[in-house]
Design a protein around this motif. Structure first.
Motif, PDB file in Angstrom:
ATOM      1  N   ASP A  42      25.866 -27.238 -13.207  1.00  0.00           N
ATOM      2  CA  ASP A  42      25.099 -26.471 -11.980  1.00  0.00           C
ATOM      3  C   ASP A  42      23.980 -27.021 -11.667  1.00  0.00           C
ATOM      4  O   ASP A  42      22.788 -26.171 -11.098  1.00  0.00           O
ATOM      5  N   ASN A  44      21.686 -28.645  -8.996  1.00  0.00           N
ATOM      6  CA  ASN A  44      21.828 -28.831  -7.417  1.00  0.00           C
ATOM      7  C   ASN A  44      22.522 -30.082  -7.085  1.00  0.00           C
ATOM      8  O   ASN A  44      21.810 -31.271  -7.478  1.00  0.00           O
ATOM      9  N   SER A 110      15.218 -10.843 -16.370  1.00  0.00           N
ATOM     10  CA  SER A 110      14.991 -12.196 -16.629  1.00  0.00           C
ATOM     11  C   SER A 110      14.277 -12.539 -17.856  1.00  0.00           C
ATOM     12  O   SER A 110      14.390 -13.758 -18.503  1.00  0.00           O
ATOM     13  N   ALA A 194      17.509  -8.190  -7.481  1.00  0.00           N
ATOM     14  CA  ALA A 194      17.574  -9.265  -6.447  1.00  0.00           C
ATOM     15  C   ALA A 194      16.252  -9.472  -5.822  1.00  0.00           C
ATOM     16  O   ALA A 194      15.616  -8.606  -5.718  1.00  0.00           O
ATOM     17  N   THR A 223      21.665 -18.107 -15.235  1.00  0.00           N
ATOM     18  CA  THR A 223      21.980 -17.867 -13.953  1.00  0.00           C
ATOM     19  C   THR A 223      21.975 -19.059 -13.038  1.00  0.00           C
ATOM     20  O   THR A 223      22.372 -18.952 -12.185  1.00  0.00           O
ATOM     21  N   GLN A 225      22.606 -21.974 -10.436  1.00  0.00           N
ATOM     22  CA  GLN A 225      22.156 -22.367  -8.949  1.00  0.00           C
ATOM     23  C   GLN A 225      21.260 -21.363  -8.518  1.00  0.00           C
ATOM     24  O   GLN A 225      20.173 -21.373  -7.955  1.00  0.00           O
ATOM     25  N   ASP A 226      21.543 -20.019  -9.079  1.00  0.00           N
ATOM     26  CA  ASP A 226      20.808 -18.793  -8.527  1.00  0.00           C
ATOM     27  C   ASP A 226      19.461 -18.935  -9.082  1.00  0.00           C
ATOM     28  O   ASP A 226      18.523 -18.181  -8.402  1.00  0.00           O
ATOM     29  N   ALA A 227      19.274 -19.442 -10.278  1.00  0.00           N
ATOM     30  CA  ALA A 227      17.830 -19.415 -10.981  1.00  0.00           C
ATOM     31  C   ALA A 227      16.928 -20.336  -9.936  1.00  0.00           C
ATOM     32  O   ALA A 227      15.788 -20.188  -9.551  1.00  0.00           O
ATOM     33  N   ASN A 229      17.405 -21.074  -6.623  1.00  0.00           N
ATOM     34  CA  ASN A 229      17.241 -20.090  -5.294  1.00  0.00           C
ATOM     35  C   ASN A 229      16.208 -18.910  -5.588  1.00  0.00           C
ATOM     36  O   ASN A 229      15.373 -18.917  -4.518  1.00  0.00           O
ATOM     37  N   THR A 230      16.363 -18.483  -6.566  1.00  0.00           N
ATOM     38  CA  THR A 230      15.204 -17.210  -6.787  1.00  0.00           C
ATOM     39  C   THR A 230      13.852 -18.028  -7.052  1.00  0.00           C
ATOM     40  O   THR A 230      13.073 -17.586  -6.441  1.00  0.00           O
TER      41      THR A 230
END
Ligand code: GDP
Length: 294
Positions: A42, A44, A110, A194, A223, A225-227, A229-230
């Motif tokens: 995962d 990037n 989180s 979110a 999480t 990739q989401d980590a 992006n967040t």
């Protein structure tokens, strides 16, 4: 931690086994495997490409007519590159101010409240006068959770369960801290499931009102990739100072730890490795790289 990634990297280096020297062909094969291992973990995509291009360039630039085998050399270069990618060295939190204010931000779940308790405990053990502030105005359970943690570690918790104005609570807490000689105030804030505008507005106005010496963004490493992006979304609004990666004791694949620094250009300062109050560590990129490479 990162077992899968470690195994895959080990396999990548094994492609060089028995090879006497570094060549364009054998390096290309190994680097391709390294890149695949990183993407599977995962990391990037852009970051995985950049780091493996760098590894390749370095490897081809080395004359390996030495005692070091190509496999050992690639392992060393990868270790150095991962360390560099994750920031090189540990960065301390800024504790200037009277009191110093540390603002804790992140999505719900989180690990913000748990981390707030851990950080208070960590600083208290260093002999510092710490106070916790419950600014999660939407969830009475979160206020209660912080009070339980405060009691457990012997740190005072400032809360006003009836007050629905986070800035007002935090301002009162800071005044109270000054009066009672507390040197550090850790402010736990509300998260959402979110990223949403209301949450961002609230945390941004808290930051503006409090001028914290340190704003830490807490993110669940599981999480992936989401980590990242967040982290990007929070950083655009908050311009935070550092990242806290939580749940590294779980089956995190490692991507967030490796990518966040490069994508957001902010250092990871702490990691959290369990639910207990002492499961907190400063983040050292070189130690993390060593762990990843087994
Ligand atoms: P918040 O909503 O951001 O305040 O998150 P919490 O602090 O309430 O944490 C959410 C859940 O994750 C709780 O059940 C915590 O016990 C758990 N948790 C937090 N940090 C860690 C960690 O580093 N490792 C593990 N395994 N669980 C954690």
């Amino acid at each position: 931690m990162f077992d899968n990634l470690s195994l895959k990297l080990e396999k990548a280096f094994q492609t060089l086994k028995g090879q006497g020297t570094i060549t364009e062909v054998n390096v290309a094969t190994t680097v391709k495997e390294i890149r695949r291992a990183l993407i599977d973990a995962d990391v990037n995509f852009k970051v995985a490409k950049e780091v493996t291009d760098e590894i390749k360039e370095q490897a081809l630039g080395k004359n390996v007519l030495t005692a070091v085998s190509p496999g050992q050399l690639l392992t060393k270069i990868t270790n150095d590159e991962l360390t560099r990618l994750m920031g090189g060295s540990n960065e301390e939190i800024d504790l200037t101010g009277n009191p110093a204010v540390i603002l804790i931000a992140g999505l719900q779940g989180s690990g913000k409240t748990t981390f707030s308790g851990k950080l208070a405990n960590y600083l208290k053990k260093q002999g510092k006068q710490v106070m916790l502030v419950a600014c999660d105005i939407y969830r009475p359970a979160a206020i209660n959770q912080l009070q339980v943690l405060g009691e457990q570690i012997g740190v005072e918790v400032f809360a006003e369960p009836e007050n629905k104005n986070a800035v007002d609570i935090a301002n009162k807490a800071i005044k109270f801290a000054r009066e009672s000689n507390k040197r550090i105030v850790i402010v736990d804030t509300a998260g959402r499931l979110a990223v949403d505008e209301e949450m961002m507005n609230e945390i941004a106005s808290l930051k503006e009102a409090l001028s914290p010496s340190e704003t830490l963004f807490v993110v669940d490493s599981m999480t992936g990739q989401d980590a990242v992006n967040t982290a990007k979304a929070f950083n655009e609004r908050l311009n935070f100072d550092g990242v806290v990666l939580t749940k590294l004791d779980g089956d995190s694949r490692g991507g967030a730890a490796i990518s966040i620094r490069r994508v957001v250009e902010k250092p990871i300062k702490f990691i959290s490795t369990g639910e207990k109050m002492d499961a907190i560590d400063k983040f050292y990129p070189d130690r993390m790289a060593n762990r990843i490479l087994g």
